[in-house]
Design a protein around this motif. Structure first.
Motif, PDB file in Angstrom:
ATOM      1  N   THR A 141      17.122   9.030 -11.628  1.00 28.53           N
ATOM      2  CA  THR A 141      17.161   8.516 -12.992  1.00 28.53           C
ATOM      3  C   THR A 141      16.132   7.421 -13.224  1.00 28.53           C
ATOM      4  O   THR A 141      15.721   6.716 -12.301  1.00 28.53           O
ATOM      5  CB  THR A 141      18.552   7.953 -13.319  1.00 28.53           C
ATOM      6  OG1 THR A 141      18.875   6.915 -12.382  1.00 28.53           O
ATOM      7  CG2 THR A 141      19.604   9.046 -13.247  1.00 28.53           C
ATOM      8  N   LEU A 153      19.961   5.502 -20.415  1.00 28.67           N
ATOM      9  CA  LEU A 153      19.250   6.453 -19.566  1.00 28.67           C
ATOM     10  C   LEU A 153      18.073   7.061 -20.321  1.00 28.67           C
ATOM     11  O   LEU A 153      18.220   7.559 -21.433  1.00 28.67           O
ATOM     12  CB  LEU A 153      20.207   7.562 -19.121  1.00 28.67           C
ATOM     13  CG  LEU A 153      19.595   8.668 -18.254  1.00 28.67           C
ATOM     14  CD1 LEU A 153      19.165   8.115 -16.904  1.00 28.67           C
ATOM     15  CD2 LEU A 153      20.602   9.811 -18.079  1.00 28.67           C
ATOM     16  N   SER A 156      16.240  11.871 -16.375  1.00 27.82           N
ATOM     17  CA  SER A 156      17.003  12.265 -15.195  1.00 27.82           C
ATOM     18  C   SER A 156      16.263  13.405 -14.507  1.00 27.82           C
ATOM     19  O   SER A 156      15.240  13.886 -14.998  1.00 27.82           O
ATOM     20  CB  SER A 156      18.424  12.703 -15.593  1.00 27.82           C
ATOM     21  OG  SER A 156      18.367  13.810 -16.491  1.00 27.82           O
TER      22      SER A 156
END
Length: 223
Positions: A141, A153, A156
């Motif tokens: 990540t 986030l 990924s």
């Protein structure tokens, strides 16, 4: 909030004197980079620079301070492989994320990878803005922080990238000044500690392809 850095150790990598655009200039200590500072104060394209250390395993956090307010087509922070482009003469583009070799955040709040963008956060225009970058190669990540606030986030799947990932910045704007700040790392598992020991023992020119190890593990320790 800022990532919990318990267990992290300080790092001392800097910007790479050999891994940069001709339009990127480094301070003597290698921690500040200045873009497009010709006497005419003109930009003739997009310039980038990468860090002197790449990461194949572990968790890594670093901060970049914008010493001048970002402006122009693109000023970016992110990561890229050794094959990521560092210069685009006569082109004003989002360099970090222009292809599959890099992942970047523009000051306009857009994430870029493989030539495609998506909205991630609000733009940041202020002088002395600090962008934190948290790269977790184990989880695969990439997360960004702004002045200590977690922006969520960003990317990924980076655990599937069979190459070391290097810190990167780029700019199209004259007199862009970016400064490296806090740099830390943490090894979170026995396997990562083993890989760190193997890499250290092999040295920079170790032949990892000849080691009697599973291909995935050879890939991780090859930097």
């Amino acid at each position: 909030m800022m990532p919990a850095l318990k267990g992290h150790t300080w790092e001392t990598w800097e910007w790479d004197t050999k891994g940069k655009s001709p339009d990127a200039f480094l301070s003597p200590c290698g921690q500040a980079v200045y873009f497009h500072i010709s006497p005419l104060l003109e930009s003739h394209g997009t310039a980038g620079v990468r860090g002197s250390k790449g990461f194949s395993y572990g968790e890594h956090y670093w901060e970049i301070e914008f010493l001048e307010p970002p402006y122009g087509t693109s000023v970016m922070v992110g990561v890229g492989t050794m094959n990521a482009h560092l210069h685009a003469g006569e082109q004003f583009i989002n360099l970090v994320g222009m292809d599959s070799e890099s992942w970047g955040l523009s000051y306009k709040g857009l994430l870029w990878h493989n030539g495609k963008s998506r909205k991630y956060t609000e733009p940041f225009y202020d002088k002395n803005t600090v962008i934190g970058v948290l790269l977790n190669r184990t989880a695969g990540t990439l997360t960004f922080y702004r002045n200590g606030d977690n922006l969520g986030l960003a990317f990924s799947g980076l655990d599937q990238v069979c190459s070391a990932l290097y810190p990167m910045v780029s700019s199209t704007a004259p007199e862009t000044e970016l400064l490296l700040g806090l740099r830390t790392s943490r090894l979170s598992s026995l396997q990562e500690h083993c890989m760190h020991t193997i890499t250290h023992c092999l040295g920079r020119f170790g032949h990892t392809h000849s080691l009697p190890l599973p291909p995935a593990l050879r890939c991780q320790i090859h930097t």
